[in-house]
Scaffold this active site. Structure first.
Site, short mmCIF file in Angstrom:
data_model
loop_
_atom_site.label_atom_id
_atom_site.label_comp_id
_atom_site.label_asym_id
_atom_site.label_seq_id
_atom_site.Cartn_x
_atom_site.Cartn_y
_atom_site.Cartn_z
N ARG A 88 -20.06 -48.21 3.93
CA ARG A 88 -18.73 -47.88 4.09
C ARG A 88 -18.21 -46.50 4.12
NH1 ARG A 88 -12.69 -50.52 3.80
NH2 ARG A 88 -11.60 -49.58 5.58
N HIS A 89 -16.98 -45.90 5.07
CA HIS A 89 -16.55 -44.55 4.97
C HIS A 89 -15.76 -44.48 3.33
CE1 HIS A 89 -13.01 -46.19 6.31
NE2 HIS A 89 -13.73 -46.45 7.76
N GLY A 90 -15.53 -43.61 2.97
CA GLY A 90 -14.31 -43.75 1.37
C GLY A 90 -12.72 -43.89 2.28
#
Ligand SMILES: *[C@@H]1O[C@H](CO)[C@@H](O)[C@H](O)[C@H]1NC(C)=O
Ligand SMILES: *[C@@H]1O[C@H](CO)[C@@H](O)[C@H](O)[C@H]1NC(C)=O
Ligand SMILES: *[C@@H]1O[C@H](CO)[C@@H](O)[C@H](O)[C@H]1NC(C)=O
Ligand SMILES: *[C@@H]1O[C@H](CO)[C@@H](O)[C@H](O)[C@H]1NC(C)=O
Length: 482
Positions: A88-90
């Site tokens: 998942r993106h940061g």
């Protein structure tokens, strides 16, 4: 960890005079921090999908770049030959929609008339607290989010040194959702790898790295946008989130609304669950993005936080997980893609060829990970989460903050085992969720023979075709015309 707030502030707010005071306040706050300290709040465990990765993995607060090797990870005669990671993106900015709600809330506070009992209360602290967020930020990756990715890269490269090529990145394979926060997460991950092998050197432009920039594939990473049945029956269906809507006006939420309205001296009728939720998230955004504890965190106690966490989990449950079968079935193509990579590596090893893609990195969303984990049978409670069983679900497995915080990751590690006595024993698999070994859903073991794992999921691997699953039930047009 050193206090990063001033640098972040420079990056994300225009240096207007109005903000100077807050900047100074932040600096003062930072000056009190010791290395290793992190700004935290008693509400942190309840932020759901807005949870910081280090709140799930507290050891990272003091050692953000060194991996903690899970003792369950295979070693010895089994060597990792491939890693397929779904990431998942940061940490990201609030979306424009959330920013609009926050602005409305702020106006509500400013509009409170005179004649209040406590003229310098919490409501005033909130009115004075600057609104840092602007429309352009709309869900983009923040500097802290890039750091989440760089540090994850450093830890994975230290954990699986044989898989990460030292010389060049030509055998890394990156795929991403088209959302800028995901594309940027992929780039930050590559920069982290570069840093691992070339400390102190400036990373080259991503386009100049042998692997090239991550390739965009929304059919894979945002399958939920491409599944007609999901869109019709869930996403665009006003009644699909019935339990979420009922809970918003239920007794637990009403009690929180009353408490907050009283604390802020705002008429309770001006408030609703959506506004309260954005206030709660603002505490999480200020902590995660800017490393400051805002007065928004003082609005809620942990009982309120648990209610708001449940509201977030209810939505994830009905929209992304077990609530409707199509939620998870829409991720079949992604699941199959992961196993195609694993199959290919097995085949290449069997032919004594080098594995062509030892590392596959796929950047997506909480909405990418949750359906896939549900498809595999993880975090399923005996009873569904509903508007009416809040108390009963106090110890539920389905807590999105533990499963999909920012930068959350699900990693399949394929091993080749030298001392195998049968062909079946030669290839084994482990799964890691957020860098901890995730026991297999079918056996509760920490490792599986690859063949057994495929066998367990053979229905999904063989009989789940997106084109069929996502097709809308046929309307009987002959009948309609009669
Ligand atoms: C990178 O590695 C590949 C093989 O893994 C090799 O063919 C290629 O020449 C290398 N490129 C550079 C610039 O070292
Ligand atoms: C919307 O959701 C409800 C509740 O699950 C369901 O009964 C109904 O059939 C759905 N509507 C459509 C158009 O799919
Ligand atoms: C291989 O040997 C290790 C000990 O070195 C043992 O733990 C493992 O179970 C063995 N694997 C197989 C497939 O026999
Ligand atoms: C469609 O409607 C026709 C006419 O009423 C009927 O004979 C037929 O069985 C229906 N088909 C389905 C799949 O329901």
């Amino acid at each position: 960890m050193l206090c990063g707030a001033p640098a972040l502030l420079r990056a994300c707010v225009a240096p207007t005079a109005a903000l100077a005071a807050a900047l100074l306040a932040t600096l003062a706050r930072c000056a009190l921090l010791e290395p290793g300290d992190a700004v935290t709040s008693a509400l942190s465990p309840y932020f759901g999908t807005k949870t910081r990765y280090e709140d799930v993995n507290p050891r990272l607060l003091s050692h953000p770049e060194s991996p903690q090797r899970d003792p369950e990870l295979l070693a010895g005669s089994c060597t990792p030959v491939q890693l397929v990671a779904l990431i998942r993106h940061g940490t990201r900015y609030p979306t424009a929609k959330q920013i609009h709600k926050l602005r409305r809330l702020h106006e509500l506070l400013q509009d409170r008339g005179p004649g209040r009992a406590d003229p310098r209360g919490l409501g005033d602290a909130l009115t004075d607290w600057p609104l840092w967020y602007a429309d352009w930020m709309d869900g983009q990756l923040v500097e802290k989010g890039q750091q989440d990715m760089r540090q994850l890269a450093l830890r994975l490269a230290s954990l699986f040194p044989p898989l990460f090529p030292r010389q060049n990145y030509s055998r890394l394979r990156l795929v991403t959702s088209s959302k800028p926060r995901c594309v940027d997460s992929g780039a930050a991950f590559l920069q982290g790898l570069w840093q691992h092998y070339h400390p102190g050197l400036r990373p080259p432009d991503i386009a100049e790295m042998e692997c090239g920039p991550p390739s965009v594939n929304d059919k894979l990473m945002r399958f939920f946008d491409h599944c007609e049945k999901f869109l019709t029956e869930v996403e665009r269906n006003a009644t699909a989130l019935h339990h979420v809507e009922v809970f918003k006006t239920g007794p637990e939420m009403q009690s929180t609304l009353n408490k907050v309205a009283a604390a802020l001296q705002v008429p309770v009728n001006d408030f609703n669950a959506d506004l309260i939720q954005v206030a709660f998230f603002t505490c999480s955004f200020d902590l995660a993005i800017r490393g400051v504890k805002s007065p928004w965190c003082d609005v809620f106690d942990t009982d309120d936080a648990k209610v708001l966490e449940y509201l977030n989990d209810l939505k994830q449950y009905w929209k992304r997980s077990y609530g409707y079968t199509i939620n998870s079935r829409s991720s079949c193509a992604l699941f199959q893609d992961i196993f195609q990579h694993l199959d290919k590596a097995v085949e290449q090893k069997q032919r004594s060829q080098p594995v062509s893609s030892p590392v596959v990195l796929q950047f997506g969303h909480a909405e990418t990970l949750l359906p896939l984990l549900s498809l595999m049978g993880y975090f399923k409670d005996k009873e569904p989460l509903t508007a009416y069983n809040y108390k009963k679900q106090a110890h539920r497995k389905f807590r999105s903050g533990h499963i999909v915080p920012y930068a959350s990751n699900l990693i399949f590690v394929l091993y080749h085992c030298e001392n195998a006595t049968t062909p079946k024993e030669e290839f084994q698999v482990q799964m890691l969720l957020n860098e901890k070994v995730l026991p297999l859903a079918h056996s509760q073991e920490t490792v599986s023979f690859y063949e057994d794992l495929k066998n367990h999921y053979k229905d999904i691997l063989q009989s789940c075709q997106t084109s069929e699953e996502c097709k809308l039930p046929k309307v009987n047009s002959t009948y309609d015309e009669l």
